[in-house]
Structure formats: structure tokens, C-alpha cells
Design a protein around this motif. Sequence first.
Motif, mmCIF file in Angstrom:
data_model
loop_
_atom_site.group_PDB
_atom_site.id
_atom_site.type_symbol
_atom_site.label_atom_id
_atom_site.label_comp_id
_atom_site.label_asym_id
_atom_site.label_seq_id
_atom_site.Cartn_x
_atom_site.Cartn_y
_atom_site.Cartn_z
ATOM 1 N N GLN A 245 -9.073 10.042 -5.112
ATOM 2 C CA GLN A 245 -9.886 8.456 -4.638
ATOM 3 C C GLN A 245 -11.766 8.545 -5.684
ATOM 4 N N LYS A 251 -6.408 5.644 -2.718
ATOM 5 C CA LYS A 251 -6.655 5.635 -1.834
ATOM 6 C C LYS A 251 -5.137 5.636 -0.481
ATOM 7 N N ARG A 252 -4.875 6.708 -0.330
ATOM 8 C CA ARG A 252 -3.163 6.775 0.014
ATOM 9 C C ARG A 252 -3.806 5.496 1.949
ATOM 10 N N LYS A 253 -2.449 4.869 2.082
ATOM 11 C CA LYS A 253 -2.194 4.396 2.987
ATOM 12 C C LYS A 253 -1.312 4.941 3.841
ATOM 13 N N ASP A 254 -1.067 5.014 5.118
ATOM 14 C CA ASP A 254 -0.032 5.341 5.460
ATOM 15 C C ASP A 254 0.722 6.445 5.242
ATOM 16 N N ASP A 255 -0.040 7.353 4.723
ATOM 17 C CA ASP A 255 1.144 8.476 3.992
ATOM 18 C C ASP A 255 1.231 9.379 4.613
ATOM 19 N N ARG A 282 7.549 9.703 -0.223
ATOM 20 C CA ARG A 282 6.594 8.330 -0.757
ATOM 21 C C ARG A 282 5.386 9.446 -0.737
ATOM 22 N N HIS A 283 5.216 9.902 0.042
ATOM 23 C CA HIS A 283 3.662 10.967 -0.879
ATOM 24 C C HIS A 283 4.192 12.110 -2.170
ATOM 25 N N TRP A 286 3.869 9.577 -4.892
ATOM 26 C CA TRP A 286 2.220 9.179 -5.311
ATOM 27 C C TRP A 286 1.699 10.770 -5.865
#
Length: 429
Positions: A245, A251-255, A282-283, A286
Amino acid sequence: MTLKDRLQRLRGAGPGPDGQGSAPSSPTDRPSLAERIRRVSVGQARAGGAGEPGADRLAEAVGAVEIAPGVLCLERRIPARQRHGQVSIGPFDGAMWEASIDPGWVSPPSRLEPELERGRSVPAAAAPVCLDTETSGLAGGTGTWAFMTGLLRAQADGWTLRQYLLTRLDAEPAYLEAIAAELSGAGLLVSYNGLSFDIPLLTTRFRLCGQADPLPTLPHLDLLKPVRRAYGRVWPDCRLASVEQRLLGFKRKDDLPGSEAPAAWLAWLRTGETTPLAGVLRHNRWDLLSLATLIPRLGEVFDDPGAFDADIRAVAAYHHAQGRSDRAFDLLRSGCRHLDSAGLLDLARLHRRRGDWEQALAIWEQLAAEGDADACTALAKYHEHRTHDLDRALALAAALPSGPLKDRRCARLSEKIRARDESTQGWFS
């Protein structure tokens, strides 16, 4: 039912079949995650594998292929133009990486291969591979499994991401063989806290399976080390999510948090639930993209810490420790308005070593007027040894906080003054 509810239910703390919240079991009654995984493994073995959900269904759900029984691989091409937050992934540029990576960040291999022992070196920026694991727990040790390993390899026109997923416990040897083959051509391993967690855990798994461990032969860049150096006294924490961040604008969304990964894997082993594992993949992706984009940005931070709100004093101290005193001096001098008293004292010390006593004296006097004990000590030494104004030196020493150092300095100066006065009287008697 949401993903969070399913994971909570798996852990025994979520809503029951009737929709009512069930009371969590006591710590003494509820088996650990490692024990539950072991029971699933035993149950599958007794059933001859019949209890294992179909790996082909999971492969289809996450877009992976089965490269060996119980081992999936998901491969993606990451184009150079793709952005991660406010930063472009970019193509791999060896010269740029070599300029960005400070040699002091890289831990050398703990075990050298024969050709390296004969004096051949591995370039720090050659064929970098970013590594991140997802595990069955955070405690480490032989009871913790690295059920997913993501590897991001640099290419001339972008990056190749491969994520290896263990879907059956008895497939771990094949899973580790695939990881070892992926690392065979790496020139530099990049991780975040990997030296303390990922690498020891994978090394343990290689040993338990009786396989050769490729990790000790690779130089390792653990990015947590330079991040802590630059921001350990500035930020409340140095977690990767915080770094993303603040430095990458991502900024992660729905992580799915990493702490939920063990339950996601157990959900697959027990019930064949695929959705949580897709979140883990997905995590992990990222995490790896952040590693690749963080290296050039950290190079910029250490080149100009003030532009990125980093700890100027800590970065300058690092450059000084690496033998770059001129660089440390330039950083402190250009950022002097943002330095605290400790940073100003460092700057005064470098002025003194350069023979610039006037600038050093100005800093000491400014801080001494504010009651800084270290500045008073430096001034006392200056007047004792440079101007030979013993009375001024004693006055400064007397203003120091009470303690053995003050007592010894005052006693020595008082003795010098007494000897001086006796010598003067003898001259005129």
C-alpha cells in the motif's frame, strides 16, 4: 454461505447445520490442524485413495494442469506492461536490477556447488526467481506442510508464474521434485521473510522426503531486511500488505488472508471444496507480483530516502556500514531538516571526520542548547582536546546527567585544571 463462514465452520466455530452458532471446542478437546490433516491422510490411505476429491475438478476450477498424481501446476504469463498498483511490472532488465539491488541485501549461498568453490561467481541479478509458500500452519517444524509454492521467473519480455499445489499428501515427493527442477536455473532467490520461514520449511520437507535440497546453493534476497532497515522506525509494521500500500500503491480487494490458507487446504482434503483454494492461489500470486515490483522501488528508496518518507538516518547508516561514507554524508546533509537529534549527531560526526570542525561545532552547540547530553559530551571533548579550554570543557561536563561517566570526566578535567594552575603559579613565583 460465504467463504468466511465455510472456513469458520471447518474450524468448528461457525454456524452448524441448523444455522445456529455452535460453541467452539475447548483447546484440549479439539485436535490441531496438523492432527486433522493427518487423520484425513490416514482415512484416504485406508480407503485406497477413494476418499480424495477429484483433482481434475480442482484443476478445472483454478485453471491448472495435473503434472503428476496429486500435484497441480497453474502457469500464467505476466506481460511486462501489466501494472501492480501504481507500478508497472516491466520486463526483466539485468542492469537495472543489478543497480537496484544492494550487495549487502543478498545472503550468500550457505552451500556452494563445486564450480562456485573453484571461484566462479553467480551475478546477483542473473535469472531471479521470486518464491512464496502457503503452508498448513505458521509454527514451522516437521508437522507443517508447504502445500503450495509459487515461483515467479523473470523473462526478457515479462514474467512466468508457476504455482505448484499439493492435492494429496502422498504426492509430496513429486511436488518437491517439480519445485527443485524449477529452481535449478535460478541465479538469485527473492522472498519476503523467506530466510526465517519459507526456506527452513522447504528444507525440512526436502529432508523428510530424502531429496536433495537446492535451496542452500542459491544466493537469497530477503526483502524484509531492507524494508525493516528503511521503515522499521517509521511504520507501525513491515508486513508485505503494508509495504504494498505504501510503496506500490496496491491495495488488496477480497483477499483471503494467509492465516486462512491452512483451513482452505483442509477444506479441500476433507470435502473437496475448491473455492477457498482459488483464493489462496490469488493471494500467493499477489505476493509474488509484489516481490518483483518492490525491488526497483527499494533501490529508489535507498537512493533517495527522503522522497519516500523513509528513515534517512537508518539508510545513511547502512551506506556508511557498507563503506559508502560519502553517500551517507550526502544523504544526511541533504535531509538535515528532517533529522532528529541522533541523525544530526551522525552528521556532525561525519563533518568531524572530514575535518569540517566549524559545521560539526554548529550542530553540537545547537543540540547542547536544547539539553542534548551527547552533544554536551562532544563539545566537552572538543574544548578539552582542540581549543584546550579546560574551564569550558568542565562546565559542559558538569551539565551532563549524573553517573560514572560524568564523574570520571569531571574528575579528570578538574585534575588537569589543578595541574595547569599549579604550573602557572610556579612560573611566576
